[in-house]
Design a protein around this motif. Structure first.
Motif, PDB file in Angstrom:
ATOM      1  N   PHE A 154      -4.319  78.765  43.096  1.00  0.00           N
ATOM      2  CA  PHE A 154      -4.705  77.360  43.081  1.00  0.00           C
ATOM      3  C   PHE A 154      -6.007  77.146  42.322  1.00  0.00           C
ATOM      4  N   SER A 155      -6.806  78.196  42.179  1.00  0.00           N
ATOM      5  CA  SER A 155      -8.047  78.058  41.412  1.00  0.00           C
ATOM      6  C   SER A 155      -7.745  77.741  39.951  1.00  0.00           C
ATOM      7  N   SER A 156      -6.674  78.319  39.416  1.00  0.00           N
ATOM      8  CA  SER A 156      -6.302  78.045  38.024  1.00  0.00           C
ATOM      9  C   SER A 156      -5.862  76.596  37.854  1.00  0.00           C
ATOM     10  N   LEU A 157      -5.053  76.105  38.784  1.00  0.00           N
ATOM     11  CA  LEU A 157      -4.601  74.720  38.714  1.00  0.00           C
ATOM     12  C   LEU A 157      -5.786  73.769  38.814  1.00  0.00           C
ATOM     13  N   ALA A 158      -6.717  74.065  39.721  1.00  0.00           N
ATOM     14  CA  ALA A 158      -7.905  73.215  39.860  1.00  0.00           C
ATOM     15  C   ALA A 158      -8.729  73.230  38.584  1.00  0.00           C
ATOM     16  N   ARG A 159      -8.815  74.383  37.938  1.00  0.00           N
ATOM     17  CA  ARG A 159      -9.601  74.482  36.699  1.00  0.00           C
ATOM     18  C   ARG A 159      -8.988  73.636  35.598  1.00  0.00           C
ATOM     19  N   TYR A 160      -7.663  73.695  35.439  1.00  0.00           N
ATOM     20  CA  TYR A 160      -6.996  72.881  34.424  1.00  0.00           C
ATOM     21  C   TYR A 160      -7.145  71.386  34.743  1.00  0.00           C
ATOM     22  N   ALA A 161      -6.962  71.025  36.014  1.00  0.00           N
ATOM     23  CA  ALA A 161      -7.059  69.616  36.403  1.00  0.00           C
ATOM     24  C   ALA A 161      -8.475  69.092  36.211  1.00  0.00           C
ATOM     25  N   ARG A 162      -9.459  69.914  36.534  1.00  0.00           N
ATOM     26  CA  ARG A 162     -10.853  69.496  36.373  1.00  0.00           C
ATOM     27  C   ARG A 162     -11.200  69.304  34.896  1.00  0.00           C
ATOM     28  N   SER A 163     -10.763  70.243  34.065  1.00  0.00           N
ATOM     29  CA  SER A 163     -11.030  70.134  32.625  1.00  0.00           C
ATOM     30  C   SER A 163     -10.346  68.916  32.029  1.00  0.00           C
ATOM     31  N   GLY A 164      -9.079  68.677  32.404  1.00  0.00           N
ATOM     32  CA  GLY A 164      -8.359  67.518  31.887  1.00  0.00           C
ATOM     33  C   GLY A 164      -8.999  66.211  32.321  1.00  0.00           C
ATOM     34  N   SER A 165      -9.446  66.150  33.580  1.00  0.00           N
ATOM     35  CA  SER A 165     -10.086  64.935  34.079  1.00  0.00           C
ATOM     36  C   SER A 165     -11.394  64.678  33.351  1.00  0.00           C
ATOM     37  N   ARG A 166     -12.174  65.730  33.162  1.00  0.00           N
ATOM     38  CA  ARG A 166     -13.461  65.563  32.466  1.00  0.00           C
ATOM     39  C   ARG A 166     -13.255  65.114  31.031  1.00  0.00           C
ATOM     40  N   PHE A 167     -12.263  65.673  30.370  1.00  0.00           N
ATOM     41  CA  PHE A 167     -11.989  65.275  28.994  1.00  0.00           C
ATOM     42  C   PHE A 167     -11.601  63.796  28.936  1.00  0.00           C
ATOM     43  N   PHE A 168     -10.712  63.374  29.835  1.00  0.00           N
ATOM     44  CA  PHE A 168     -10.239  61.995  29.815  1.00  0.00           C
ATOM     45  C   PHE A 168     -11.387  61.022  30.070  1.00  0.00           C
ATOM     46  N   PHE A 169     -12.165  61.277  31.127  1.00  0.00           N
ATOM     47  CA  PHE A 169     -13.242  60.345  31.470  1.00  0.00           C
ATOM     48  C   PHE A 169     -14.408  60.431  30.480  1.00  0.00           C
ATOM     49  N   LEU A 170     -14.598  61.591  29.869  1.00  0.00           N
ATOM     50  CA  LEU A 170     -15.647  61.706  28.852  1.00  0.00           C
ATOM     51  C   LEU A 170     -15.305  60.862  27.630  1.00  0.00           C
ATOM     52  N   VAL A 171     -14.063  60.951  27.163  1.00  0.00           N
ATOM     53  CA  VAL A 171     -13.639  60.145  26.008  1.00  0.00           C
ATOM     54  C   VAL A 171     -13.722  58.658  26.343  1.00  0.00           C
ATOM     55  N   LEU A 172     -13.272  58.302  27.540  1.00  0.00           N
ATOM     56  CA  LEU A 172     -13.292  56.887  27.936  1.00  0.00           C
ATOM     57  C   LEU A 172     -14.728  56.366  28.060  1.00  0.00           C
ATOM     58  N   SER A 173     -15.630  57.180  28.623  1.00  0.00           N
ATOM     59  CA  SER A 173     -17.026  56.734  28.750  1.00  0.00           C
ATOM     60  C   SER A 173     -17.697  56.615  27.387  1.00  0.00           C
ATOM     61  N   CYS A 174     -17.359  57.516  26.455  1.00  0.00           N
ATOM     62  CA  CYS A 174     -17.918  57.409  25.096  1.00  0.00           C
ATOM     63  C   CYS A 174     -17.455  56.137  24.414  1.00  0.00           C
ATOM     64  N   TYR A 175     -16.177  55.789  24.600  1.00  0.00           N
ATOM     65  CA  TYR A 175     -15.642  54.557  24.010  1.00  0.00           C
ATOM     66  C   TYR A 175     -16.368  53.335  24.567  1.00  0.00           C
TER      67      TYR A 175
END
Length: 530
Positions: free
Chosen positions: A115-136
């Motif tokens: 489950f640590s791997s799944l959490a790592r992928y989900a955390r990275s994907g969430s950060r990428f999405f919200f980072l792009v949205l906040s930059c916009y």
């Protein structure tokens, strides 16, 4: 049995409520923002990523320690989909493919119990999405004060247009959602560390677990053993003869011959990986480290740091670690990490040594190619491996010697008071993002188990009776209080349920009667690893 109830989930509801509040602000004010048209590929990815992460949320919800991340993903991205629908930016192909890809990742994680791997992928994907949205959103905000000047900023706030207000609140909501992605965490469920003092039953528990895996999980095993048969001037030499005695087949053969395997001593380190399949389908893994109980008092960050520094200097030349380096958790090392020109272990920096210490592949490398260097640093090698495994394990088992219960009204209660105080400090040091279990061994010395099935109501009553004795100890009750926030379990086990109860713990180990393996409630320990 679980100590206390599942209070942790209730304690995490306020965090989920905070995420919902941020999401509500985002969809309320973000829905009022004028957004220019977006090309087809952009709409696809805006649909794919939230759908992928919502699928991940279903996977994370299946494990208690990753459920907080699941709450974040549901609370954060279901409103995002609603916001996208408000702007007509939902793409059916993106939604379907995103959910399908996320479900495949869930299946892969479940099949490996990682489950640590799944959490790592989900955390990275969430950060990428919200980072792009906040930059916009930030770029849109800056357009109001362009060209950039103090006067422009003042005028922008004086105008206080509705669009500016909407952008500002939406930006803050997205920014805090980005910061809150730390909620998404998981554990390495198959990494289990067994901790116990000398003569607490680690070696025999390993054999009982092995037999359970073979009988019920189509089990196999791998092992790496480093052992020495003598110590002279603190220089230990690896010994194949001593290593052979620690192989699982050798210890089982000794039992067949009427000889109880001796406890692992301070010159031994063995790592066993038990692998099997639950119901013939889902893989089950259990990593077991057997080591001398004398090391239990040395497992602390400072001693680990000194051991790793000494190992580094020996294996890679004269390299020194800087004094401010921190080695806790999975944090990477800082400082001068490159090896000097006279390095002895090519390809391994200090960071690599910290990262790989304790793995089977790394120990195999040391054993096969650097036996002399490993022998010279055997004490530090064992200490570093044990501490690193304990720190990175997703679940930790603390053994409680049943002899203490047998002598409860003598010295046993005193020993248990000290032991539980030590275990509480370790749990507090290791942190709340793990599962813990207290396992009382040698239950056969306390009760006649020969006619009591390990999954029966009577077995549960025996466990409850022993638990009630421990409940009278203040340091144990402190662990009970901790269990309201951290998952902690209690089990009673025996490696040979056919033995008659013993009236005294004073018999020598070789006369304690264990010459075969008939596990009792050891299956509960195996389930703890799921």
């Amino acid at each position: 049995m679980r100590i206390q109830g599942n209070w942790r989930l209730l304690s995490e509801l306020p965090a989920a409520g905070f995420i919902l509040l941020l999401s509500f602000l985002l969809i309320t004010y973000g829905g009022r923002i004028e957004v220019p048209s977006i090309s087809g590929p952009g709409v696809f990815w805006l649909s794919f990523i939230p759908a992928f992460l919502i699928a991940n949320a279903f996977g994370l919800a299946l494990h208690e320690q990753s459920r907080r991340g699941s709450l974040f993903l549901f609370a954060g991205f279901l409103p995002v989909l609603h916001l996208l629908s408000q702007h007509d930016f939902l793409n059916t192909n993106g939604l379907v493919l995103g959910f399908f890809a996320g479900s495949l990742l869930d299946f892969q994680v479940l099949s490996r119990n990682q489950f640590s791997s799944l959490a790592r992928y989900a955390r990275s994907g969430s950060r990428f999405f919200f980072l792009v949205l906040s930059c916009y959103l930030l770029i849109r905000l800056l357009e109001f004060v362009y060209p950039f000047s103090i006067e422009g900023i003042r005028q922008a706030f004086e105008i206080s247009s509705e669009e500016l207000n909407n952008l500002g609140i939406a930006f803050l909501a997205v920014f805090f959602l980005l910061m809150s992605t730390t909620f998404i965490r998981g554990i390495q469920a198959s990494e289990i560390f067994v901790y116990g003092p000398s003569h607490s039953g680690k070696t025999l528990l390993l054999l009982a677990l092995y037999s359970h895996f073979v009988d019920f999980y189509e089990g196999t095993h791998r092992e790496i053993i480093l052992s020495s048969d003598r110590e002279e001037e603190k220089v230990w030499q690896l010994s194949k003869k001593s290593e052979k005695k620690l192989r699982i087949e050798s210890m089982l053969a000794e039992l067949e011959g009427g000889i109880t395997p001796k406890s692992t001593n301070r010159t031994d380190l063995a790592i066993y990986e038990l692998r099997g399949k639950k119901n013939g389908l889902l893989p089950v893994e259990f990593t077991f480290i057997d080591y001398g109980g004398e090391y239990t008092e040395d497992l602390e960050p400072k001693k680990y740091y000194r051991a790793l520094r000494s190992l580094t200097e020996k294996l890679s030349g004269n390299e020194k670690l800087s004094g401010n380096e921190k080695l806790s958790g999975n944090k990477k090392l800082s400082g001068n990490e490159k090896l000097s020109g006279n390095e002895k272990l090519p390809g391994f920096s200090v960071e690599a040594l910290h990262r790989q210490i304790g793995t089977l592949s790394f120990l195999e490398l040391l054993k096969n190619k650097y036996a002399k260097e490993a022998g010279d640093q055997f004490h530090n090698l064992i200490l570093a491996c044990i501490y690193k495994k304990m720190k990175t394990a997703g679940k930790v088992i603390f053994l409680v010697d049943g002899d203490y219960i047998l002598d409860y009204h003598g010295e046993g209660r005193k020993e248990l008071t000290t032991l539980f105080g030590h275990y509480f400090r370790l749990m507090d040091q290791l942190g709340p993002d793990k599962f813990y279990a207290l396992v009382l061994t040698k239950t056969d010395k306390l009760k006649d188990l020969s006619e009591i099935p390990d999954n029966s109501e009577k077995a549960g009553e025996i466990e409850a009776e022993i638990y009630s004795l421990l409940d009278r100890i203040y340091t144990f009750r402190e662990i009970q209080n901790l269990a309201k926030r951290v998952p902690i379990y209690f089990y009673t086990v025996s490696v040979d349920a056919t033995l008659s109860p013993q009236a005294s713990k004073d018999l020598p180990e070789e006369q304690q009667g264990i010459t075969q393996i008939f596990p009792w409630r050891v299956g509960e320990i195996a389930k703890f690893g799921f």
